[in-house]
Design a protein around this motif. Structure first.
Motif, PDB file in Angstrom:
ATOM      1  N   ALA A  11       0.820  -1.215   0.000  1.00 19.33           N
ATOM      2  CA  ALA A  11       0.000   0.000   0.000  1.00 19.33           C
ATOM      3  C   ALA A  11       0.853   1.264   0.000  1.00 19.33           C
ATOM      4  O   ALA A  11       0.379   2.336  -0.338  1.00 19.33           O
ATOM      5  CB  ALA A  11      -0.923   0.000   1.211  1.00 19.33           C
ATOM      6  N   PHE A  12       2.126   1.139   0.357  1.00 20.07           N
ATOM      7  CA  PHE A  12       2.984   2.314   0.491  1.00 20.07           C
ATOM      8  C   PHE A  12       3.999   2.446  -0.626  1.00 20.07           C
ATOM      9  O   PHE A  12       4.752   3.386  -0.671  1.00 20.07           O
ATOM     10  CB  PHE A  12       3.706   2.285   1.848  1.00 20.07           C
ATOM     11  N   MET A  13       4.031   1.514  -1.564  1.00 22.40           N
ATOM     12  CA  MET A  13       5.035   1.549  -2.618  1.00 22.40           C
ATOM     13  C   MET A  13       4.932   2.817  -3.460  1.00 22.40           C
ATOM     14  O   MET A  13       5.926   3.326  -3.927  1.00 22.40           O
ATOM     15  CB  MET A  13       4.921   0.312  -3.488  1.00 22.40           C
ATOM     16  N   TYR A  14       3.726   3.327  -3.653  1.00 28.78           N
ATOM     17  CA  TYR A  14       3.549   4.495  -4.488  1.00 28.78           C
ATOM     18  C   TYR A  14       3.077   5.707  -3.696  1.00 28.78           C
ATOM     19  O   TYR A  14       2.714   6.717  -4.280  1.00 28.78           O
ATOM     20  CB  TYR A  14       2.545   4.182  -5.596  1.00 28.78           C
ATOM     21  N   ALA A  15       3.094   5.618  -2.401  1.00 28.33           N
ATOM     22  CA  ALA A  15       2.558   6.698  -1.575  1.00 28.33           C
ATOM     23  C   ALA A  15       3.589   7.763  -1.240  1.00 28.33           C
ATOM     24  O   ALA A  15       3.258   8.759  -0.645  1.00 28.33           O
ATOM     25  CB  ALA A  15       1.979   6.122  -0.283  1.00 28.33           C
ATOM     26  N   GLY A  16       4.830   7.578  -1.592  1.00 28.84           N
ATOM     27  CA  GLY A  16       5.865   8.536  -1.257  1.00 28.84           C
ATOM     28  C   GLY A  16       6.459   8.208   0.104  1.00 28.84           C
ATOM     29  O   GLY A  16       6.287   7.118   0.629  1.00 28.84           O
ATOM     30  N   ILE A  17       7.164   9.159   0.668  1.00 28.97           N
ATOM     31  CA  ILE A  17       7.830   8.934   1.951  1.00 28.97           C
ATOM     32  C   ILE A  17       6.830   9.210   3.060  1.00 28.97           C
ATOM     33  O   ILE A  17       6.606  10.349   3.446  1.00 28.97           O
ATOM     34  CB  ILE A  17       9.075   9.818   2.086  1.00 28.97           C
ATOM     35  N   VAL A  18       6.223   8.174   3.556  1.00 30.86           N
ATOM     36  CA  VAL A  18       5.197   8.295   4.587  1.00 30.86           C
ATOM     37  C   VAL A  18       5.482   7.278   5.676  1.00 30.86           C
ATOM     38  O   VAL A  18       5.505   6.078   5.423  1.00 30.86           O
ATOM     39  CB  VAL A  18       3.787   8.050   4.006  1.00 30.86           C
ATOM     40  N   ASP A  19       5.736   7.723   6.866  1.00 33.78           N
ATOM     41  CA  ASP A  19       5.912   6.872   8.044  1.00 33.78           C
ATOM     42  C   ASP A  19       7.061   5.874   7.945  1.00 33.78           C
ATOM     43  O   ASP A  19       6.994   4.781   8.487  1.00 33.78           O
ATOM     44  CB  ASP A  19       4.613   6.141   8.374  1.00 33.78           C
ATOM     45  N   TYR A  20       8.135   6.228   7.266  1.00 30.26           N
ATOM     46  CA  TYR A  20       9.298   5.348   7.228  1.00 30.26           C
ATOM     47  C   TYR A  20      10.047   5.382   8.555  1.00 30.26           C
ATOM     48  O   TYR A  20      10.543   4.359   9.013  1.00 30.26           O
ATOM     49  CB  TYR A  20      10.221   5.717   6.066  1.00 30.26           C
ATOM     50  N   ASP A  21      10.127   6.543   9.183  1.00 29.55           N
ATOM     51  CA  ASP A  21      10.829   6.648  10.458  1.00 29.55           C
ATOM     52  C   ASP A  21      10.141   5.834  11.550  1.00 29.55           C
ATOM     53  O   ASP A  21      10.794   5.172  12.348  1.00 29.55           O
ATOM     54  CB  ASP A  21      10.951   8.103  10.912  1.00 29.55           C
ATOM     55  N   SER A  22       8.830   5.863  11.585  1.00 35.29           N
ATOM     56  CA  SER A  22       8.100   5.133  12.627  1.00 35.29           C
ATOM     57  C   SER A  22       8.050   3.648  12.344  1.00 35.29           C
ATOM     58  O   SER A  22       7.843   2.841  13.238  1.00 35.29           O
ATOM     59  CB  SER A  22       6.664   5.664  12.752  1.00 35.29           C
ATOM     60  N   GLY A  23       8.214   3.272  11.061  1.00 37.05           N
ATOM     61  CA  GLY A  23       8.135   1.872  10.681  1.00 37.05           C
ATOM     62  C   GLY A  23       6.768   1.435  10.218  1.00 37.05           C
ATOM     63  O   GLY A  23       6.586   0.315   9.763  1.00 37.05           O
ATOM     64  N   ALA A  24       5.767   2.311  10.304  1.00 36.86           N
ATOM     65  CA  ALA A  24       4.399   1.923   9.958  1.00 36.86           C
ATOM     66  C   ALA A  24       4.245   1.559   8.484  1.00 36.86           C
ATOM     67  O   ALA A  24       3.317   0.846   8.123  1.00 36.86           O
ATOM     68  CB  ALA A  24       3.426   3.030  10.328  1.00 36.86           C
ATOM     69  N   ALA A  25       5.165   2.014   7.635  1.00 38.01           N
ATOM     70  CA  ALA A  25       5.078   1.711   6.201  1.00 38.01           C
ATOM     71  C   ALA A  25       5.594   0.313   5.876  1.00 38.01           C
ATOM     72  O   ALA A  25       5.482  -0.136   4.751  1.00 38.01           O
ATOM     73  CB  ALA A  25       5.870   2.746   5.408  1.00 38.01           C
ATOM     74  N   PHE A  26       6.132  -0.392   6.860  1.00 38.25           N
ATOM     75  CA  PHE A  26       6.759  -1.686   6.620  1.00 38.25           C
ATOM     76  C   PHE A  26       5.890  -2.860   7.062  1.00 38.25           C
ATOM     77  O   PHE A  26       5.067  -2.734   7.961  1.00 38.25           O
ATOM     78  CB  PHE A  26       8.104  -1.777   7.358  1.00 38.25           C
ATOM     79  N   ASP A  27       6.128  -3.995   6.434  1.00 40.53           N
ATOM     80  CA  ASP A  27       5.586  -5.290   6.859  1.00 40.53           C
ATOM     81  C   ASP A  27       6.772  -6.202   7.108  1.00 40.53           C
ATOM     82  O   ASP A  27       7.714  -6.234   6.309  1.00 40.53           O
ATOM     83  CB  ASP A  27       4.719  -5.924   5.762  1.00 40.53           C
ATOM     84  N   LEU A  28       6.730  -6.952   8.200  1.00 37.26           N
ATOM     85  CA  LEU A  28       7.776  -7.930   8.466  1.00 37.26           C
ATOM     86  C   LEU A  28       7.466  -9.204   7.707  1.00 37.26           C
ATOM     87  O   LEU A  28       6.333  -9.688   7.729  1.00 37.26           O
ATOM     88  CB  LEU A  28       7.874  -8.206   9.973  1.00 37.26           C
ATOM     89  N   GLU A  29       8.468  -9.750   7.035  1.00 38.35           N
ATOM     90  CA  GLU A  29       8.298 -10.970   6.247  1.00 38.35           C
ATOM     91  C   GLU A  29       9.436 -11.929   6.514  1.00 38.35           C
ATOM     92  O   GLU A  29      10.564 -11.491   6.688  1.00 38.35           O
ATOM     93  CB  GLU A  29       8.258 -10.626   4.750  1.00 38.35           C
ATOM     94  N   PRO A  30       9.190 -13.224   6.523  1.00 37.84           N
ATOM     95  CA  PRO A  30       7.892 -13.858   6.308  1.00 37.84           C
ATOM     96  C   PRO A  30       7.028 -13.798   7.560  1.00 37.84           C
ATOM     97  O   PRO A  30       7.537 -13.665   8.665  1.00 37.84           O
ATOM     98  CB  PRO A  30       8.255 -15.312   6.006  1.00 37.84           C
ATOM     99  N   ASN A  31       5.743 -13.909   7.378  1.00 38.10           N
ATOM    100  CA  ASN A  31       4.786 -13.992   8.482  1.00 38.10           C
ATOM    101  C   ASN A  31       3.607 -14.816   8.011  1.00 38.10           C
ATOM    102  O   ASN A  31       2.907 -14.372   7.111  1.00 38.10           O
ATOM    103  CB  ASN A  31       4.323 -12.604   8.912  1.00 38.10           C
ATOM    104  N   PRO A  32       3.401 -16.005   8.538  1.00 35.87           N
ATOM    105  CA  PRO A  32       4.067 -16.594   9.698  1.00 35.87           C
ATOM    106  C   PRO A  32       5.486 -17.043   9.374  1.00 35.87           C
ATOM    107  O   PRO A  32       5.829 -17.279   8.217  1.00 35.87           O
ATOM    108  CB  PRO A  32       3.184 -17.796  10.043  1.00 35.87           C
TER     109      PRO A  32
END
Length: 110
Positions: free
Chosen positions: A79-100
């Motif tokens: 969802a954030f690949m094309y949104a620009g620089i949004v919440d990179y510092d907080s980490g909210a733009a990331f997903d941890l992988e693999p999960n599970p």
């Protein structure tokens, strides 16, 4: 445009949060899980909450089996690949992988 960026800059933090629940599974079940950040689970399956922006190395161990290691990596959420620089510092733009995080332990004679 600047106002829109300011308005969206905290949006992911509010919607997704900066932490992510991670599930750890092993075959056979009942393995101990140790993360490089110091968190542990006594037996699989289990769930821990991790910071989205921090990768970890996960070690699974069970008596009579060889230990197994998996690297969990933060990746920019789709969802954030094309949104620009949004919440990179907080980490909210990331997903941890693999999960599970799932492993098949080698418990054979050897």
């Amino acid at each position: 445009t600047v106002g829109l960026v300011v308005l969206l800059s905290g949006c992911a933090s509010m919607i997704r949060g900066t932490d992510q629940p991670m599930t750890f599974q092993s075959t056979p079940p009942g393995a101990k899980v140790e993360l490089s950040n110091g968190l542990t689970c006594s037996t699989t399956p289990c769930t821990l909450t991790l910071a989205r922006k921090d990768g970890v190395v996960v070690t699974f161990s069970k008596e009579g089996c060889r230990p197994a290691m998996v690297t969990v990596t933060p990746r920019v959420g789709a969802a954030f690949m094309y949104a620009g620089i949004v919440d990179y510092d907080s980490g909210a733009a990331f997903d941890l992988e693999p999960n599970p995080v799932a492993v098949v332990l080698d418990c054979g004679a050897g």
